[in-house]
Enzyme design. Structure first.
Site, PDB file in Angstrom:
ATOM      1  N   LYS A 240       0.656  -1.335  -0.064  1.00 29.00           N
ATOM      2  CA  LYS A 240      -0.060  -0.005   0.040  1.00 29.00           C
ATOM      3  C   LYS A 240       0.964   1.405  -0.105  1.00 29.00           C
ATOM      4  O   LYS A 240       2.041   1.269   0.532  1.00 29.00           O
ATOM      5  CB  LYS A 240      -0.900   0.032   1.149  1.00 29.00           C
ATOM      6  CG  LYS A 240      -1.909  -1.038   1.484  1.00 29.00           C
ATOM      7  CD  LYS A 240      -2.792  -0.868   2.772  1.00 29.00           C
ATOM      8  CE  LYS A 240      -3.783  -1.871   3.069  1.00 29.00           C
ATOM      9  NZ  LYS A 240      -5.069  -1.812   2.051  1.00 29.00           N
ATOM     10  N   ASP A 251      -7.497  -2.861  10.489  1.00 32.26           N
ATOM     11  CA  ASP A 251      -8.092  -3.893   9.483  1.00 32.26           C
ATOM     12  C   ASP A 251      -8.301  -5.281  10.308  1.00 32.26           C
ATOM     13  O   ASP A 251      -8.752  -6.305   9.712  1.00 32.26           O
ATOM     14  CB  ASP A 251      -6.867  -4.133   8.504  1.00 32.26           C
ATOM     15  CG  ASP A 251      -7.430  -4.867   7.157  1.00 32.26           C
ATOM     16  OD1 ASP A 251      -8.666  -4.276   6.791  1.00 32.26           O
ATOM     17  OD2 ASP A 251      -6.814  -5.539   6.431  1.00 32.26           O
ATOM     18  N   GLU A 312      -6.474  -9.587   0.951  1.00 29.14           N
ATOM     19  CA  GLU A 312      -6.046 -10.761   1.635  1.00 29.14           C
ATOM     20  C   GLU A 312      -6.993 -10.962   2.617  1.00 29.14           C
ATOM     21  O   GLU A 312      -7.341 -12.306   3.044  1.00 29.14           O
ATOM     22  CB  GLU A 312      -4.666 -10.585   2.484  1.00 29.14           C
ATOM     23  CG  GLU A 312      -4.848  -9.638   3.762  1.00 29.14           C
ATOM     24  CD  GLU A 312      -5.614  -8.390   3.794  1.00 29.14           C
ATOM     25  OE1 GLU A 312      -6.296  -7.716   4.392  1.00 29.14           O
ATOM     26  OE2 GLU A 312      -5.243  -7.559   2.413  1.00 29.14           O
ATOM     27  N   ARG A 314     -10.402 -11.644   2.398  1.00 27.94           N
ATOM     28  CA  ARG A 314     -11.411 -12.776   1.672  1.00 27.94           C
ATOM     29  C   ARG A 314     -10.589 -14.155   1.781  1.00 27.94           C
ATOM     30  O   ARG A 314     -11.034 -15.194   2.059  1.00 27.94           O
ATOM     31  CB  ARG A 314     -11.873 -12.542   0.350  1.00 27.94           C
ATOM     32  CG  ARG A 314     -10.929 -12.339  -0.614  1.00 27.94           C
ATOM     33  CD  ARG A 314     -11.183 -11.601  -1.921  1.00 27.94           C
ATOM     34  NE  ARG A 314     -11.211  -9.998  -1.586  1.00 27.94           N
ATOM     35  CZ  ARG A 314     -11.558  -8.985  -2.338  1.00 27.94           C
ATOM     36  NH1 ARG A 314     -12.076  -9.348  -3.770  1.00 27.94           N
ATOM     37  NH2 ARG A 314     -11.424  -7.730  -2.008  1.00 27.94           N
TER      38      ARG A 314
END
Length: 461
Positions: A240, A251, A312, A314
């Site tokens: 990112k 997250d 990542e 999922r």
């Protein structure tokens, strides 16, 4: 504790009179003329989140008048704990008859400050309420929401996979719940290869794991709750940019909200057999990190081509959800900070709700509006399955189009949930961008009041 439950309200507590803007003109007319003139001088009109202090003849506070949006507003009194002078207050019998649950909840949320690293500026004012089931419920909800906020707000250095597991154990203990972990390479032994693939690059002490909490009567309907626990997301090798990584401590917001919901289920003694699953990882960068183009195997036997290592969430969820479905729960709920696309579509305050049951979706949207804890229905549009097809594997984690990202992420998870399984997928933000009364900037609990209300309807009928 800024909300005190008592059998008898002390007369020494300062009375707090609540009013709505609609009711204010008629209520004002009942007050003494000097008081009316004083309130007019202050410009008080009963608007929500405003208040006025009425002095006594000794220079103290005789009474507080506060404007509220509605008597059942979960943020009705949230502007007061940090604004009123330190001391004890009680609800006045005059004016609006505030719901005890809303009073306890809103006052507690209004006094929330994340003070683990910086001392809070002042001690909040206290509210004394008559002890009763509604006030107790309000405190239980506030406790779960504040714990959720604390987890999301804690920096990743102090909230890695192991610390998240410790938080689960801490909440499990008073309820007699059982907790177990599958850590590191043991994930491969127990057939959780996708969780392992995402988290294997993390440093020693921050190994990936699956955390499982179980509670309740074995004969009761099984309720499985799964929360995405990516404790920090660098994006992996598809790294990112700096501004995109800045708040990635959040997250694991899905896991925090899942734990908050589980805590409420236990605190309110819902008649279910609860299973909470948190795949906890750090999406780190190292020589053994999973790569774009890799094909990852999963617990269900499906293969995933990694189109982007920053998709990542999922990947870790699919193993946990496949495991949950093996026990055939009456209901499976997953909560995840899954896609930026959901925020583009709905903004930060509306978690996206996906389900195969359209009637249930409508019920939850209506219930969310009623609870002022909204969820917004989005479609599991099956034709978009084509967007996550790949010739290399059974499914791609990023797909072949940038469009409909929240929908294709939900469709990815759909492949790991049996067709006959009752399932709710909630893509949430878990964060307040700006501060409002009772909702300070930072970590947030989203949807758990609405979900808890639904679960009570579902299992207490």
């Amino acid at each position: 504790m800024t909300v005190i439950l008592a059998k008898k309200i002390p007369a020494s507590a300062t009375p707090l009179l609540c009013t709505t803007a609609t009711d204010w003109p008629s209520l004002r007319a009942t007050l003494p003329k000097p008081t009316q003139r004083w309130l007019e001088t202050l410009g008080f009109a009963g608007k929500p989140d405003t208040h006025a202090l009425l002095p006594d003849d000794k220079g103290g506070i005789a009474q507080v008048i506060a404007g509220v949006r509605a008597v059942d507003d979960p943020y009705a009194l949230a502007a007061l704990p940090q604004a009123l002078p330190t001391g004890r207050y009680r609800l006045s019998a005059e004016g609006a008859d505030l719901d005890p649950q809303a009073a306890a909840l809103s006052w507690s949320l209004g006094d929330y400050v994340f003070d683990a690293y910086k001392a809070r500026g002042r001690v909040g004012a206290e509210l004394v309420l008559v002890d009763g089931p509604e006030a107790q419920r309000g405190l239980a909800i506030a406790t779960a929401m504040c714990a959720t906020r604390d987890l999301v707000n804690t920096p990743a250095e102090d909230m890695g996979p192991a610390q998240l597991a410790n938080a689960v154990k801490l909440i499990a203990k008073p309820h007699g719940a059982k907790v177990k972990e599958i850590v590191g390479d043991a994930l491969l032994k127990h057939n959780f290869p996708a969780i392992h693939a995402v988290g294997r690059a993390a440093a020693a002490g921050r190994e990936p794991r699956l955390i499982e909490l179980t509670w309740g009567d074995a004969k009761a309907p099984r309720l499985s709750i799964v929360g995405k626990g990516v404790c920090f997301d660098t994006g992996g090798l598809d790294i990112k940019p700096a501004d995109g990584m800045r708040n990635m401590k959040k997250d694991m917001g899905g896991a925090a909200n899942a734990l908050g919901l589980a805590a409420l289920v236990m605190a309110l003694k819902l008649p279910v057999r609860l299973q909470l699953l948190i795949p906890a990882v750090e999406n780190a960068i190292a020589g053994n990190a999973y790569r774009p183009g890799d094909v990852v195997r999963t617990r269900k036997g499906l293969t995933i081509e990694i189109g982007n290592t920053d998709a990542e969430g999922r990947v870790v969820l699919c193993d946990a959800m496949a495991y949950a479905a093996e026990s055939q729960p009456e209901l499976l709920i997953d909560l995840a900070t899954l896609t930026g696309a959901a925020r583009v579509a709905l903004g930060p305050e509306l978690p996206a709700l996906f389900t195969r049951d359209l009637a249930l979706a409508r019920e939850l949207v209506d219930l969310g509006l009623q609870e002022r804890d909204p969820l917004w229905h989005m479609p599991l549009w099956q034709p978009y399955q084509a967007m996550i097809e790949t010739p290399m594997a059974d499914v791609s984690n990023s797909g072949n189009s940038p469009q409909a990202g929240a929908v294709t992420a939900a469709l990815f998870l759909d492949r790991f949930v049996p067709a006959d399984q009752n399932w709710l997928h909630i893509d949430l933000f878990a964060w307040n961008l700006v501060s409002r009364p009772g909702r300070p900037a930072g970590g947030e609990a989203q949807g758990i009041r609405t979900l808890m209300h639904h679960l009570e309807r579902r299992y207490s009928a």
